[in-house]
Design a protein around this motif. Sequence first.
Motif, PDB file in Angstrom:
ATOM      1  N   VAL A 105       0.863  -1.185   0.000  1.00  0.00           N
ATOM      2  CA  VAL A 105       0.000   0.000   0.000  1.00  0.00           C
ATOM      3  C   VAL A 105       0.895   1.229   0.000  1.00  0.00           C
ATOM      4  N   THR A 106       0.661   2.137  -0.959  1.00  0.00           N
ATOM      5  CA  THR A 106       1.495   3.324  -1.107  1.00  0.00           C
ATOM      6  C   THR A 106       0.623   4.579  -1.114  1.00  0.00           C
ATOM      7  N   ARG A 107       1.242   5.719  -1.368  1.00  0.00           N
ATOM      8  CA  ARG A 107       0.507   6.985  -1.363  1.00  0.00           C
ATOM      9  C   ARG A 107      -0.448   7.107  -2.550  1.00  0.00           C
ATOM     10  N   ILE A 108      -0.261   6.316  -3.606  1.00  0.00           N
ATOM     11  CA  ILE A 108      -1.145   6.415  -4.775  1.00  0.00           C
ATOM     12  C   ILE A 108      -2.193   5.304  -4.820  1.00  0.00           C
ATOM     13  N   GLY A 109      -2.067   4.328  -3.948  1.00  0.00           N
ATOM     14  CA  GLY A 109      -3.020   3.228  -3.927  1.00  0.00           C
ATOM     15  C   GLY A 109      -2.363   1.937  -3.487  1.00  0.00           C
ATOM     16  N   ALA A 110      -3.032   0.827  -3.746  1.00  0.00           N
ATOM     17  CA  ALA A 110      -2.508  -0.490  -3.377  1.00  0.00           C
ATOM     18  C   ALA A 110      -2.016  -1.205  -4.634  1.00  0.00           C
ATOM     19  N   PHE A 111      -0.986  -2.016  -4.459  1.00  0.00           N
ATOM     20  CA  PHE A 111      -0.482  -2.817  -5.572  1.00  0.00           C
ATOM     21  C   PHE A 111      -0.810  -4.285  -5.312  1.00  0.00           C
ATOM     22  N   LEU A 112      -1.364  -4.931  -6.332  1.00  0.00           N
ATOM     23  CA  LEU A 112      -1.881  -6.286  -6.209  1.00  0.00           C
ATOM     24  C   LEU A 112      -1.044  -7.272  -7.009  1.00  0.00           C
ATOM     25  N   ASP A 113      -0.935  -8.484  -6.492  1.00  0.00           N
ATOM     26  CA  ASP A 113      -0.267  -9.571  -7.209  1.00  0.00           C
ATOM     27  C   ASP A 113      -1.276 -10.188  -8.170  1.00  0.00           C
ATOM     28  N   TRP A 114      -0.974 -10.092  -9.474  1.00  0.00           N
ATOM     29  CA  TRP A 114      -1.886 -10.677 -10.465  1.00  0.00           C
ATOM     30  C   TRP A 114      -1.167 -11.647 -11.386  1.00  0.00           C
ATOM     31  N   GLY A 115      -0.003 -12.124 -10.944  1.00  0.00           N
ATOM     32  CA  GLY A 115       0.700 -13.167 -11.671  1.00  0.00           C
ATOM     33  C   GLY A 115       1.756 -12.691 -12.642  1.00  0.00           C
ATOM     34  N   LEU A 116       1.941 -11.365 -12.761  1.00  0.00           N
ATOM     35  CA  LEU A 116       2.931 -10.821 -13.673  1.00  0.00           C
ATOM     36  C   LEU A 116       4.045 -10.120 -12.892  1.00  0.00           C
ATOM     37  N   GLU A 117       5.149  -9.803 -13.586  1.00  0.00           N
ATOM     38  CA  GLU A 117       6.293  -9.177 -12.927  1.00  0.00           C
ATOM     39  C   GLU A 117       5.925  -7.824 -12.333  1.00  0.00           C
ATOM     40  N   LYS A 118       5.188  -7.037 -13.079  1.00  0.00           N
ATOM     41  CA  LYS A 118       4.768  -5.722 -12.607  1.00  0.00           C
ATOM     42  C   LYS A 118       3.431  -5.848 -11.888  1.00  0.00           C
ATOM     43  N   ASP A 119       3.378  -5.398 -10.631  1.00  0.00           N
ATOM     44  CA  ASP A 119       2.141  -5.499  -9.855  1.00  0.00           C
ATOM     45  C   ASP A 119       1.081  -4.554 -10.413  1.00  0.00           C
ATOM     46  N   LEU A 120      -0.172  -4.853 -10.095  1.00  0.00           N
ATOM     47  CA  LEU A 120      -1.324  -4.122 -10.623  1.00  0.00           C
ATOM     48  C   LEU A 120      -1.775  -3.062  -9.628  1.00  0.00           C
ATOM     49  N   LEU A 121      -1.943  -1.828 -10.116  1.00  0.00           N
ATOM     50  CA  LEU A 121      -2.360  -0.725  -9.251  1.00  0.00           C
ATOM     51  C   LEU A 121      -3.868  -0.729  -9.013  1.00  0.00           C
ATOM     52  N   LEU A 122      -4.248  -0.610  -7.740  1.00  0.00           N
ATOM     53  CA  LEU A 122      -5.634  -0.389  -7.336  1.00  0.00           C
ATOM     54  C   LEU A 122      -5.675   1.016  -6.737  1.00  0.00           C
ATOM     55  N   PRO A 123      -6.053   2.029  -7.533  1.00  0.00           N
ATOM     56  CA  PRO A 123      -6.044   3.412  -7.029  1.00  0.00           C
ATOM     57  C   PRO A 123      -7.006   3.590  -5.860  1.00  0.00           C
ATOM     58  N   TYR A 124      -6.735   4.600  -5.034  1.00  0.00           N
ATOM     59  CA  TYR A 124      -7.610   4.847  -3.890  1.00  0.00           C
ATOM     60  C   TYR A 124      -9.037   5.146  -4.331  1.00  0.00           C
ATOM     61  N   HIS A 125      -9.209   5.869  -5.436  1.00  0.00           N
ATOM     62  CA  HIS A 125     -10.559   6.235  -5.866  1.00  0.00           C
ATOM     63  C   HIS A 125     -11.327   5.052  -6.454  1.00  0.00           C
ATOM     64  N   GLU A 126     -10.665   3.905  -6.627  1.00  0.00           N
ATOM     65  CA  GLU A 126     -11.343   2.698  -7.093  1.00  0.00           C
ATOM     66  C   GLU A 126     -11.548   1.690  -5.968  1.00  0.00           C
ATOM     67  N   GLN A 127     -11.264   2.104  -4.728  1.00  0.00           N
ATOM     68  CA  GLN A 127     -11.458   1.227  -3.570  1.00  0.00           C
ATOM     69  C   GLN A 127     -12.790   1.554  -2.903  1.00  0.00           C
ATOM     70  N   THR A 128     -13.583   0.539  -2.635  1.00  0.00           N
ATOM     71  CA  THR A 128     -14.856   0.749  -1.939  1.00  0.00           C
ATOM     72  C   THR A 128     -14.653   0.736  -0.431  1.00  0.00           C
ATOM     73  N   ASN A 129     -13.532   0.210   0.008  1.00  0.00           N
ATOM     74  CA  ASN A 129     -13.082   0.317   1.394  1.00  0.00           C
ATOM     75  C   ASN A 129     -11.562   0.199   1.364  1.00  0.00           C
ATOM     76  N   ARG A 130     -10.896   0.797   2.319  1.00  0.00           N
ATOM     77  CA  ARG A 130      -9.446   0.791   2.338  1.00  0.00           C
ATOM     78  C   ARG A 130      -8.919  -0.623   2.572  1.00  0.00           C
ATOM     79  N   VAL A 131      -7.960  -1.016   1.742  1.00  0.00           N
ATOM     80  CA  VAL A 131      -7.388  -2.361   1.854  1.00  0.00           C
ATOM     81  C   VAL A 131      -6.029  -2.276   2.539  1.00  0.00           C
TER      82      VAL A 131
END
Length: 303
Positions: A105-131
């Motif tokens: 979890v960073t200042r721009i959002g959360a990064f998710l493991d989706w099976g690739l080298e580069k993690d996937l960004l989950l921006p804060y404005h796309e979160q329905t609750n803080r993860v």
Amino acid sequence: MQDRQQTVNEHIYFLGTGVRMIELGKKQKLLVVKTVDFGIYLGEDRNAPQNERVLLPSKQVPEGTKVGDEIEVFIYKDSQDRLIATTREPMLQVGQTAVLKVKQVTRIGAFLDWGLEKDLLLPYHEQTNRVREGEECLVALYVDKSSRLCATMKVYHYLSTRTPYVPGDMVKGRVYEISGNFGVFVAVDDKYSALIPAREATGKYRPGAILDLRVTEVKEDGKMNVSDRQKAYIQINEDAESVLSVIEEFAGVLPFDDHASPEVIKREFGLSKNAFKRAVGHLMKEKQVVIRDGKIWTAEKAK
């Protein structure tokens, strides 16, 4: 429920002009058009111009691959925001949903493991609750306005309405959003659209919780209504046992009766007022409680 109606076309990005070609966020079969020291270039066909090719790095290239071969790859963007291909299998593609783990979890959002080298960004404005780091969350994959792949927890419009279930079936559903007006939105099997209507949502719910549910209705549009309560003749026994247990915690004398406010009943029992009245009526019929002086007494305490 989200007020943003998202369509497939919002989430598609193509490399090339005119006909659809290399599609961001999707698996597709492309031809090897050129080999270089650091990998191979892929395109829609052998004559694909330079600006309509995408690199598959050498560490991803299957042994023996040559110009003219067809390879199935997934297209995403590298850390420098350049289109790149991979033969690795992502956990979801554009328009699909999946349960992913939060790696950071960073200042721009959360990064998710989706099976690739580069993690996937989950921006804060796309979160329905803080993860939080280490948690799992249900998300969909989309292409944002800057042509970047991102995750969203606002999955309502991505869930399938082609349910294989019928009324009476028992299913498992993940809570992804709670609405005071509509009820509790759940994703059955993490992919089918379902709702616990507000009138049925008498328990305590939290986003991410997995519930055992009963399908009560399948609507014409394929969306399901579900309930976490049993059929009435089974549920009334469970509710009665629960009510009696709480009364005993009050030393056998509940300081209010079935005329109490719905808010008080919900707070103490987690039941609707109607469910509470049915449970009390059942207990009275079984001669386990009596109502007297605005209170509910256990039969033993009332002697």
